[in-house]
Design an enzyme around this catalytic site. Structure first.
Site, PDB file in Angstrom:
ATOM      1  N   GLN A 192       0.846  -1.194   0.000  1.00 44.51           N
ATOM      2  CA  GLN A 192       0.000   0.000   0.000  1.00 44.51           C
ATOM      3  C   GLN A 192       0.881   1.243   0.000  1.00 44.51           C
ATOM      4  O   GLN A 192       1.814   1.360   0.790  1.00 44.51           O
ATOM      5  CB  GLN A 192      -0.920   0.028   1.223  1.00 44.51           C
ATOM      6  CG  GLN A 192      -1.941   1.166   1.141  1.00 44.51           C
ATOM      7  CD  GLN A 192      -2.796   1.287   2.373  1.00 44.51           C
ATOM      8  OE1 GLN A 192      -2.379   1.906   3.355  1.00 44.51           O
ATOM      9  NE2 GLN A 192      -3.982   0.695   2.349  1.00 44.51           N
ATOM     10  N   TYR A 214      -6.509  10.983   3.746  1.00 43.20           N
ATOM     11  CA  TYR A 214      -5.150  11.230   3.299  1.00 43.20           C
ATOM     12  C   TYR A 214      -5.207  12.097   2.035  1.00 43.20           C
ATOM     13  O   TYR A 214      -6.287  12.437   1.546  1.00 43.20           O
ATOM     14  CB  TYR A 214      -4.416   9.908   3.069  1.00 43.20           C
ATOM     15  CG  TYR A 214      -4.227   9.114   4.341  1.00 43.20           C
ATOM     16  CD1 TYR A 214      -3.894   9.739   5.533  1.00 43.20           C
ATOM     17  CD2 TYR A 214      -4.409   7.738   4.354  1.00 43.20           C
ATOM     18  CE1 TYR A 214      -3.728   9.017   6.708  1.00 43.20           C
ATOM     19  CE2 TYR A 214      -4.247   7.009   5.530  1.00 43.20           C
ATOM     20  CZ  TYR A 214      -3.910   7.659   6.697  1.00 43.20           C
ATOM     21  OH  TYR A 214      -3.749   6.946   7.866  1.00 43.20           O
TER      22      TYR A 214
END
Length: 310
Positions: A100, A170
């Protein structure tokens, strides 16, 4: 109805079952994001215990941006060798491992005063209160290139694919969000413009990593607050990503650790489930697209989750 232990494919990647370990921040790397014996052991234990696909904890793409201590890094070539050891150890047990990749941004309280933190606009993050530096076009290009380079490094290190983290407030999620993205240029305003940053990242990474390398995207089902990214917008984003060639989607949420207290409530016309918080949202998206859809959060037992993987 597919079961948890049926095989499936995500792009060119074949999985021995449908059990996915979603990304988790372990806080076990060195200070600069390099692997440790403890972290190698954790991932090998997951593989030994028949997890079909392991998604690592998030890895930062530029050295100066580390939203949490002890998180993995992928910001230069020095990581390739140690990650090759990691992927080898996982592959020995017939599991797949996905890296990720993320830029955390303002959802952080870690070393806030000591670094520049990018954001789409001067809007403080709701949970942290942290403000970022609104990005110029040059800043955007810098981060797009960093994501692409990180994807190529992951492929070189033997990862079976990557997941672009576009959820959880994010940086990419903030560009998608009408609440956080107050820009008046080609990256702000309508949803098509707010998607531009994510699309540029995906296209640059695809060019670097090639068509045979699975790229997944993690999306927020809804921001679950007034003025934020809605589920209808997430559905539109999912369809657009499928058209571009994204290999799979993970549907999550951004509810600041309050999932248990919010479960059972209706958001955007759909229920936040007590078992598998975002299952209803994921099920709907799995009917919108013909690529695999993963749901995460509150899955305490095998449930009747619709899985569109083939």
């Amino acid at each position: 109805m597919k079961t948890l232990f049926d095989t499936c494919n995500i792009g060119p990647m074949s999985l021995k079952n449908r059990l996915v370990r979603s990304a988790t921040w372990e806080n076990m790397t060195t200070d600069d994001g390099h692997m440790t014996d403890r972290l190698y052991t954790i991932y090998e234990e997951l593989a030994k215990n028949e997890v079909g696909m392991i998604i690592t904890g998030y890895a930062n793409i530029v050295e100066e941006e580390q939203p949490n201590p002890g998180m993995m890094g992928i910001y230069d070539d020095a990581f390739i060798g140690e990650y090759a050891l990691l992927t080898d150890r996982v592959h020995k047990h017939d599991s797949k491992i996905i890296l990720q990749i993320a830029y955390g941004g303002t959802k952080t309280s870690y070393n806030v005063g000591d670094r520049t933190i990018f954001a789409p606009s001067d809007v403080p993050e709701k949970s942290s209160g942290t403000r970022g530096t609104p990005m110029t076009k040059a800043d955007i290009n810098y981060i797009v290139k960093a994501f692409a380079a990180a994807g190529k490094r992951a492929k070189t290190a033997g990862f079976d694919g990557v997941e672009i983290h576009a959820a959880h407030t994010y940086l990419i999620n903030q560009f998608l969000s009408p609440y956080y993205n107050q820009r008046d240029d080609e990256y702000g305003g309508c949803l098509e413009n707010r998607m531009r940053f994510l699309i540029e990242i995906y296209e640059a990474m695809r060019e670097q990593a090639g068509d045979d390398f699975p790229i997944l995207v993690k999306l927020t089902a809804s921001e679950f607050f007034e003025g934020g990214q809605t589920f209808d917008e997430t559905r539109a984003i999912a369809k657009a990503l499928e058209r571009l060639g994204v290999d799979g989607l993970e549907i999550s949420g951004n509810i600041y650790g309050k999932a248990k207290s919010m479960a059972g409530r209706i958001f955007d016309g759909h229920e936040l489930k007590k078992q598998g918080y975002f299952a209803e949202f994921g099920n709907i998206i799995s009917q919108d697209v013909d690529i695999p859809v993963i749901t995460v959060g509150g899955a305490l037992r095998p449930g009747p989750y619709r899985n569109h993987a083939q």
